[in-house]
Design an enzyme around this catalytic site. Structure first.
Site, PDB file in Angstrom:
ATOM      1  N   TYR A  26       0.854  -1.193   0.000  1.00  0.00           N
ATOM      2  CA  TYR A  26       0.000   0.000   0.000  1.00  0.00           C
ATOM      3  C   TYR A  26       0.888   1.240   0.000  1.00  0.00           C
ATOM      4  O   TYR A  26       2.098   1.146   0.177  1.00  0.00           O
ATOM      5  CB  TYR A  26      -0.896   0.019   1.254  1.00  0.00           C
ATOM      6  CG  TYR A  26      -0.130   0.200   2.537  1.00  0.00           C
ATOM      7  CD1 TYR A  26       0.456  -0.881   3.184  1.00  0.00           C
ATOM      8  CD2 TYR A  26       0.047   1.470   3.098  1.00  0.00           C
ATOM      9  CE1 TYR A  26       1.199  -0.716   4.345  1.00  0.00           C
ATOM     10  CE2 TYR A  26       0.786   1.641   4.261  1.00  0.00           C
ATOM     11  CZ  TYR A  26       1.361   0.550   4.877  1.00  0.00           C
ATOM     12  OH  TYR A  26       2.089   0.720   6.011  1.00  0.00           O
ATOM     13  N   ASP A  92       6.148   5.171  11.868  1.00  0.00           N
ATOM     14  CA  ASP A  92       7.605   4.957  11.796  1.00  0.00           C
ATOM     15  C   ASP A  92       8.438   5.969  12.571  1.00  0.00           C
ATOM     16  O   ASP A  92       9.487   5.619  13.113  1.00  0.00           O
ATOM     17  CB  ASP A  92       8.046   4.909  10.329  1.00  0.00           C
ATOM     18  CG  ASP A  92       7.655   3.581   9.683  1.00  0.00           C
ATOM     19  OD1 ASP A  92       7.381   2.624  10.429  1.00  0.00           O
ATOM     20  OD2 ASP A  92       7.613   3.507   8.446  1.00  0.00           O
ATOM     21  N   LYS A 165       8.096   2.476  18.859  1.00  0.00           N
ATOM     22  CA  LYS A 165       7.598   1.367  18.035  1.00  0.00           C
ATOM     23  C   LYS A 165       8.460   0.137  18.317  1.00  0.00           C
ATOM     24  O   LYS A 165       9.680   0.179  18.193  1.00  0.00           O
ATOM     25  CB  LYS A 165       7.678   1.757  16.555  1.00  0.00           C
ATOM     26  CG  LYS A 165       7.015   0.757  15.632  1.00  0.00           C
ATOM     27  CD  LYS A 165       6.931   1.307  14.221  1.00  0.00           C
ATOM     28  CE  LYS A 165       6.278   0.313  13.278  1.00  0.00           C
ATOM     29  NZ  LYS A 165       6.130   0.836  11.919  1.00  0.00           N
TER      30      LYS A 165
HETATM   31  C1  SIN Z   1       4.478   5.908   8.124  1.00  0.00           C
HETATM   32  O1  SIN Z   1       5.150   5.898   9.158  1.00  0.00           O
HETATM   33  O2  SIN Z   1       4.014   6.956   7.638  1.00  0.00           O
HETATM   34  C2  SIN Z   1       4.220   4.649   7.384  1.00  0.00           C
HETATM   35  C3  SIN Z   1       4.157   3.471   8.246  1.00  0.00           C
HETATM   36  C4  SIN Z   1       3.043   3.522   9.230  1.00  0.00           C
HETATM   37  O3  SIN Z   1       2.353   4.508   9.460  1.00  0.00           O
HETATM   38  O4  SIN Z   1       2.842   2.439   9.867  1.00  0.00           O
END
Ligand code: SIN
Length: 315
Positions: A26, A92, A165
């Protein structure tokens, strides 16, 4: 009930994929925050407004984007009819944004960051529940007089100063490096306290965001880490502008390969401030007597980078 302003910045929460069964395939940041909110009838009972601040995959987070976010936050937090803010973010770099904002805000109102591990088109999309929980947390925290930056993910409310995370694909991807969540939100949206009080905010104010940030890089210690990366960084800085800080993601309790340590002595002699964190997920790095480099406590290396930038700015 007063308003909650939801700031959209992109991320998987706003992501879409062509095939709902290929949830890893995606693009982040495709739907606007207005589209996401409109698709959630459960949110309609709450007084929300939306502002699109950015539309990015948060791997591309930048100081410029933090400046834009900070300006909008200042504007919205100053409104008497706004009781709290929700930021829809990518997962992220969520821990970096959360930590930075934690250091800046005055903590009078809640700022709730949320995200999703699955795109909006996935059958098990977690964005809607996280967004709903985040709005409820913002309203309930304001009602209780609680303020400051928290992250709401998968039913957990985590301190903005600690959240990180911990898993690359699980829906239950965030924690606080072994610290307890501040609260849990159950499937009915009920709030369960896990700690007696929320951590105090940094309250530095917004002025650091008006400055040009000092360059701070992260280098890992690992087998054969002979200082090549430090030498390369110093050589690059010599040509392209000053390197002000290095955060070492050390082994174990923030220990560094002897080759790296030798190279870091050269960096210090060139005026580079060196801090040490750990590449290990939990436990952090405490200071020891005779430490050559400041220990970063329980901050992740990415958060420590933000902390060192602020330190070098005089915060
Ligand atoms: C992002 O960090 O923008 C993409 C990955 C996510 O949100 O899990």
């Amino acid at each position: 009930m007063q308003n909650v302003v939801i700031l959209g910045t992109g991320g998987t929460i706003a992501g879409t994929g062509a095939d709902p069964d290929r949830v890893w395939d995606y693009r982040a940041g495709q739907l606007s925050i207005a589209q996401l909110v409109k698709a959630m009838p459960d949110l309609a009972v709450y007084p929300t407004e939306v502002v699109q601040v950015a539309q990015v995959d948060s791997k591309d987070m930048s100081w410029q984007l933090w400046q834009d976010m900070g300006r909008e936050l200042q504007r919205q937090l100053a409104r008497d009819d706004v009781s709290g803010i929700v930021i829809a973010h990518g997962t992220d770099t969520l821990e970096e944004t959360a930590y930075l904002l934690h250091r800046l805000v005055d903590g009078r109102k809640p700022v709730v960051i949320t995200a999703a591990m699955r795109p909006a088109t996935a059958p098990d999309a977690d964005g809607p529940r996280n967004l709903l929980d985040a709005v409820r947390v913002a309203l309930e925290a304001a009602r209780r007089g609680l303020g400051g930056v928290v992250a709401v993910m998968h039913g957990g409310v985590w301190a903005g100063s600690q959240v990180r995370k911990m898993h690359s694909w699980s829906l239950d991807a965030f924690d606080a490096g072994g610290q307890a969540p501040l609260a849990l939100i159950d499937a009915q949206g009920q709030w369960h306290d896990e700690v007696a009080s929320w951590p105090a905010s940094g309250n530095a104010g917004w002025w650091p965001l008006n400055l040009t940030p000092p360059r701070v890089e992260i280098i890992h210690s690992h087998a054969d880490a002979d200082g090549w990366m430090v030498d390369a960084a110093l050589a690059h800085a010599h040509e392209h502008g000053p390197l002000k800080g290095l955060v070492m993601a050390g082994t174990g309790h923030g220990t560094l390969h002897k080759g790296l340590e030798a190279a870091l002595a050269k960096a210090v002699a060139h005026g580079v401030t060196v801090w040490r964190s750990s590449r290990v997920a939990r436990g952090g790095v405490q200071s020891r007597e005779g430490d050559a480099f400041v220990a970063c406590g329980e901050l992740t290396a990415a958060q420590a980078r933000v902390a060192l930038m602020l330190y070098l700015m005089g915060v």
